[in-house]
Design a protein around this motif. Structure first.
Motif, short mmCIF file in Angstrom:
data_model
loop_
_atom_site.label_atom_id
_atom_site.label_comp_id
_atom_site.label_asym_id
_atom_site.label_seq_id
_atom_site.Cartn_x
_atom_site.Cartn_y
_atom_site.Cartn_z
N VAL A 79 7.37 27.00 59.06
CA VAL A 79 8.82 26.80 58.97
C VAL A 79 9.25 25.44 59.54
O VAL A 79 10.06 24.74 58.92
CB VAL A 79 9.57 27.97 59.65
N PRO A 80 8.73 25.05 60.72
CA PRO A 80 9.12 23.72 61.21
C PRO A 80 8.81 22.61 60.21
O PRO A 80 9.62 21.71 59.98
CB PRO A 80 8.28 23.56 62.49
N PHE A 81 7.63 22.72 59.58
CA PHE A 81 7.27 21.71 58.57
C PHE A 81 8.29 21.73 57.43
O PHE A 81 8.77 20.68 56.97
CB PHE A 81 5.87 22.00 58.03
N HIS A 82 8.63 22.95 56.99
CA HIS A 82 9.56 23.09 55.85
C HIS A 82 10.93 22.51 56.20
O HIS A 82 11.51 21.76 55.41
CB HIS A 82 9.67 24.57 55.48
N PHE A 83 11.44 22.85 57.37
CA PHE A 83 12.76 22.34 57.77
C PHE A 83 12.74 20.82 57.93
O PHE A 83 13.69 20.14 57.57
CB PHE A 83 13.20 23.01 59.08
N TRP B 76 12.50 37.23 42.47
CA TRP B 76 11.31 37.93 42.97
C TRP B 76 10.03 37.18 42.63
O TRP B 76 9.01 37.33 43.31
CB TRP B 76 11.26 39.35 42.41
N ILE B 77 10.06 36.40 41.55
CA ILE B 77 8.88 35.58 41.24
C ILE B 77 8.55 34.69 42.43
O ILE B 77 7.40 34.42 42.74
CB ILE B 77 9.14 34.73 39.98
N PHE B 78 9.59 34.25 43.14
CA PHE B 78 9.39 33.41 44.32
C PHE B 78 9.15 34.26 45.56
O PHE B 78 8.17 34.08 46.27
CB PHE B 78 10.61 32.52 44.54
N SER B 79 10.08 35.18 45.82
CA SER B 79 10.04 35.85 47.12
C SER B 79 8.89 36.84 47.25
O SER B 79 8.58 37.29 48.35
CB SER B 79 11.37 36.55 47.40
N MET B 80 8.22 37.19 46.15
CA MET B 80 7.06 38.06 46.26
C MET B 80 5.76 37.25 46.27
O MET B 80 4.68 37.79 46.12
CB MET B 80 7.05 39.08 45.13
N THR B 81 5.92 35.93 46.42
CA THR B 81 4.77 35.06 46.58
C THR B 81 4.58 34.78 48.06
O THR B 81 5.55 34.63 48.79
CB THR B 81 5.02 33.72 45.85
N LEU B 82 3.33 34.70 48.50
CA LEU B 82 3.07 34.48 49.93
C LEU B 82 3.23 33.00 50.27
O LEU B 82 2.26 32.27 50.41
CB LEU B 82 1.67 34.97 50.28
N ARG B 83 4.47 32.58 50.35
CA ARG B 83 4.76 31.20 50.75
C ARG B 83 5.89 31.22 51.76
O ARG B 83 6.84 31.98 51.61
CB ARG B 83 5.12 30.35 49.54
N VAL B 84 5.75 30.35 52.75
CA VAL B 84 6.69 30.37 53.87
C VAL B 84 8.13 30.22 53.41
O VAL B 84 9.02 30.98 53.80
CB VAL B 84 6.33 29.23 54.86
N ALA B 85 8.38 29.25 52.56
CA ALA B 85 9.76 28.95 52.18
C ALA B 85 10.40 30.06 51.36
O ALA B 85 11.62 30.16 51.29
CB ALA B 85 9.80 27.64 51.39
N PHE B 86 9.58 30.87 50.71
CA PHE B 86 10.13 31.94 49.87
C PHE B 86 10.18 33.28 50.59
O PHE B 86 10.56 34.29 50.00
CB PHE B 86 9.28 32.12 48.60
N ASN B 87 9.74 33.28 51.85
CA ASN B 87 9.60 34.54 52.56
C ASN B 87 10.94 35.00 53.11
O ASN B 87 11.20 34.96 54.31
CB ASN B 87 8.58 34.37 53.69
N THR B 88 11.80 35.46 52.22
CA THR B 88 13.13 35.88 52.64
C THR B 88 13.61 37.03 51.76
O THR B 88 13.27 37.09 50.59
CB THR B 88 14.12 34.71 52.59
N THR B 89 14.38 37.89 52.36
CA THR B 89 14.89 39.05 51.59
C THR B 89 16.21 38.74 50.89
O THR B 89 16.67 39.54 50.10
CB THR B 89 15.10 40.25 52.52
N THR C 88 17.97 32.62 60.06
CA THR C 88 16.92 33.63 60.28
C THR C 88 15.54 32.99 60.36
O THR C 88 14.73 33.34 61.21
CB THR C 88 16.91 34.67 59.14
N HIS C 89 15.29 32.07 59.44
CA HIS C 89 14.00 31.39 59.47
C HIS C 89 13.87 30.55 60.74
O HIS C 89 12.84 30.55 61.40
CB HIS C 89 13.86 30.45 58.26
N GLY C 90 14.95 29.83 61.06
CA GLY C 90 14.91 28.91 62.18
C GLY C 90 14.80 29.60 63.51
O GLY C 90 14.21 29.08 64.46
N TYR C 91 15.37 30.80 63.62
CA TYR C 91 15.31 31.53 64.88
C TYR C 91 13.88 31.96 65.19
O TYR C 91 13.40 31.88 66.31
CB TYR C 91 16.23 32.76 64.80
N LYS C 92 13.18 32.40 64.15
CA LYS C 92 11.81 32.90 64.36
C LYS C 92 10.80 31.76 64.40
O LYS C 92 9.83 31.81 65.12
CB LYS C 92 11.44 33.89 63.24
N MET C 93 11.05 30.73 63.59
CA MET C 93 10.17 29.56 63.54
C MET C 93 8.69 29.93 63.40
O MET C 93 7.84 29.53 64.20
CB MET C 93 10.37 28.68 64.78
#
Lengths: 214, 482
Positions: B338-342, B252-265, B329-334
């Protein structure tokens, strides 16, 4: 034409070239006067109200003029005047602005009128003594028993909460906010009570050894 | 009963009466087998060779170098590291997640296996519990190191907010460390009593006094057994949810941060799965080392490696599932970023590490466990080693690649760890090894009483099977027919 006469004519022409625009500029920019009124003292974190009056050379108010309220600020190696607020003068030449006081000590406030085609620029300064200390960006921090960061009473009296009147979801959000800390505290207390039970059992193991020896 | 020797300077007279003598034992336990087990289990406590001190000296030298590096960081600030404002988490936080991760396996696996009464694990639970406590102690240091100004930890106490996952993390790790220490201590009590009764009078007085104190007067009376059983049952039930919650909170330290790569449940279960994955690998590695050094081949057989290897193999699939879920999930929504991250992960600067994780951390260990020919002790240890390294790399990718995605329209920064960070990381691993070495010298690495009472000798697999792996060894009924 003698050389002396020619040189005099050139000098006169040059003087006219410089002096005429300056004279025109001076004639087009009327002198202005700015006065500033600030509260003598303020508390850190509170809102300070500044009242500024702009008038021309004859004392007539100047309406619809933009006034900037600035204060000196330095950060690392950069420093300069930072705009805290801006306001526009009304028909009486009065502009009122407010800003959050975020620096403790003597705060030098400056009101600036930048001037326009008709009026010359002017400014006025004043100081505000800011008292107090503390963390400005934390509304409620640390453990404040009972009720942790919010009183349990906030749950029963949602009228005090501005969000409570917006809708069910906002109400739930407010409820969660009010409860924040409690689930963690309850979970921790539960787990640590089990730990305490185990430590108690350890003491009983030691006591059982003494009983066996006896 | 035969006299047991071979404990170096301190004899271990098996004829000395002990509280556990006469208690019920598992099938196949003979007095000679039991005496041999006690000798093997207690020998490291009584005997310390020169190589041990050389090893300790080497570890202390590495730790001293790391302290020198940390002093440089304290004096000059985090500028001596590769961390900057845009990538402010790097090796330290990746290592924090790694160590907290491997701490999982120990207590969690030990508790689950104890709850399910799995007999095969009795000889490895102690090592697993060692790993938990030691990894937590080492891992918990990293946030302090990462802070730069370590005194600012007081701000968390003074201004900490219940709403912050950082505060949850402190509570969770503290609670887990205390619980794991209790859980390590409980089954040690009868073994402390054994050490108290068996170690000869030539053992140092401080050591005998420590065991006497730690044994809590254990005599193995029915009342004491009942109390110990109750305490262990309580801890088994409590420690499992605590262990799961710890790594969920870390995620949660990561996923509750507003960052694209961590934005996952999926981060919560994904981190828990990753923790168990790397933790199992750590147990296998420690098991292999201690088995070899302390000559425990009779008690840690191929079966323990194989069963833990199966778990490792299963988790290669679980990790694949979680990773694919995240990418799809990330790739479908893009969404933006996300493109930069991938791109940076798959064909950009992180491509080598990304491929290493997938090939060496997932594919090869999975294949090793798939084929019977490679499913040997050496193969399983190799797979565990690859997984351990790959999981550190995976945490590095999560942290650094996640922070590298620009939050605004600025050029992405780069991060290269400096000698200070690598030195401190080396010091952390040295501290981990040092604590394990000291623990192995102070406590029996095998839970002797549990092996005697609940496991006994491996009747279905002879020791020779270790050298010549045979699938049928795990299927006694078929082996018998053959």
């Amino acid at each position: 034409m003698s050389t002396r006469t020619f040189a005099g004519a050139v000098l006169l022409a040059l003087l006219l070239l410089v002096a005429l625009p300056l004279a025109a500029l001076a004639a087009g920019s009327e002198r202005t006067t700015l006065t500033i009124a600030v509260p003598p003292g303020a508390s850190l974190g509170q809102v300070a109200v500044v009242r500024v009056t702009l008038s021309d050379a004859t004392g007539q108010p100047i309406p619809k003029a933009t006034i900037l309220i600035t204060a000196p600020l330095s950060f690392l190696e950069a420093s300069g005047d930072v705009v805290l607020a801006d306001a526009t003068t009304d028909a009486k030449g009065v502009a009122i602005a407010d800003f959050d006081v975020r620096t403790e000590g003597t705060l030098a406030i400056k009101a600036v009128f930048a001037g326009d085609e008709r009026y010359a620029a002017s400014s006025a300064s004043a100081t505000v003594n800011v008292a107090g200390d503390g963390q400005l960006y934390v509304q409620a921090a640390g453990v404040q028993l009972p009720g942790f960061d919010r009183s349990p009473g906030a749950i029963l009296a949602p009228a005090n909460n501005a969000q409570a009147n917006v809708g069910v979801l906002s109400g739930l959000a407010a409820l969660w906010h009010a409860l924040s800390g409690w689930p963690i505290a309850v979970a921790l207390m539960t787990i640590w009570s089990f730990y305490a039970t185990v430590v108690g059992l350890l003491f009983r193991i030691g006591a059982a050894a003494n009983e066996a020896e006896a | 009963m035969e006299a047991v020797t071979g404990a170096g300077g301190h004899a271990i007279p098996a004829t000395r009466p002990h509280a556990a003598d006469g208690v019920h034992a598992a099938p196949g336990v003979t007095p000679a087998w039991r005496a041999r087990l006690e000798e093997r289990g207690l020998a490291p406590l009584a005997r310390t060779g020169r190589r041990y001190w050389l090893w300790i000296g080497f570890l202390l030298a590495v730790i001293a170098w790391a302290l020198h590096a940390y002093q440089a960081q304290l004096e000059n600030g985090l500028i001596v590291t590769g961390l900057r404002d845009r990538i402010s988490w790097g090796v330290y936080i990746a290592s924090f997640v790694f160590f907290i991760g491997i701490s999982h396996a120990g207590t969690l696996l030990s508790a689950i296996l104890r709850v399910t009464r799995a007999r095969w694990q009795m000889s490895v639970t102690r090592m697993a519990e060692f790993i938990t406590v030691v990894a937590l102690m080492v891992g918990a240091l990293f946030p302090f190191i990462d802070m730069g100004r370590v005194d600012r930890i007081l701000n968390l106490v003074q201004y900490g907010r219940w709403q912050s996952p950082l505060l949850w993390d402190i509570f969770a790790i503290t609670t887990y460390l205390v619980g794991s220490t209790l859980y390590l201590y409980l089954p040690l009590i009868p073994d402390f009593a054994l050490a108290r009764d068996r170690l000869g009078p030539t053992a140092p007085a401080w050591r005998r006094a420590t065991y006497r104190l730690a044994a809590l007067g254990w005599r193995g009376t029915p009342a004491q057994r009942r109390l110990l059983d109750r305490a262990m049952t309580v801890m088994m039930c409590v420690i499992i949810p605590v262990a799961v919650s710890v790594h969920t909170v870390v995620s949660w330290i990561f996923s509750m941060t507003l960052r694209v790569a961590f934005n996952t449940t999926v981060f919560g279960p994904y981190f828990v799965a990753g923790a168990i994955f790397s933790g199992v690998a750590a147990i296998i590695l420690l098991m292999a080392v201690l088995r070899k050094l302390l000559h425990l081949e009779e008690y840690i057989t191929r079966k323990q490696f194989l069963f833990l290897g199966y778990l490792l193999g299963a988790f290669t699939l679980i990790m694949t599932y979680f990773n694919l879920t995240e990418y799809v999930t990330h790739g479908y929504k893009m969404e933006a970023g996300v493109p930069f991250h991938f791109t940076q992960l798959m064909v950009g600067p992180f491509e080598p590490l990304f491929l290493f994780y997938w090939i060496c951390g997932i594919a090869i260990p999975g294949l090793i466990m798939l084929f019977p020919r490679t499913r040997t002790i050496a193969g399983i240890v190799t797979a565990a080693g690859l997984v351990a390294v790959a999981m550190w790399v995976e945490r590095f990718l999560i942290v650094v690649a996640g922070f590298r995605v620009p939050l605004m329209a600025y050029e992405p920064s780069d991060y290269t760890p400096t000698w200070v960070e690598w030195s401190i990381l080396a010091g952390a691993f040295a501290l981990f090894a040092l604590l394990i070495s000291v623990f192995a010298k102070l406590f029996p690495v095998i839970s002797i009483w549990e092996v005697v009472e609940h496991r006994g000798p491996e009747l279905d697999e002879p020791a020779s099977a270790v050298a010549a792996p045979d699938r049928r060894a795990l299927r006694p009924e078929r082996a018998g027919r053959a």
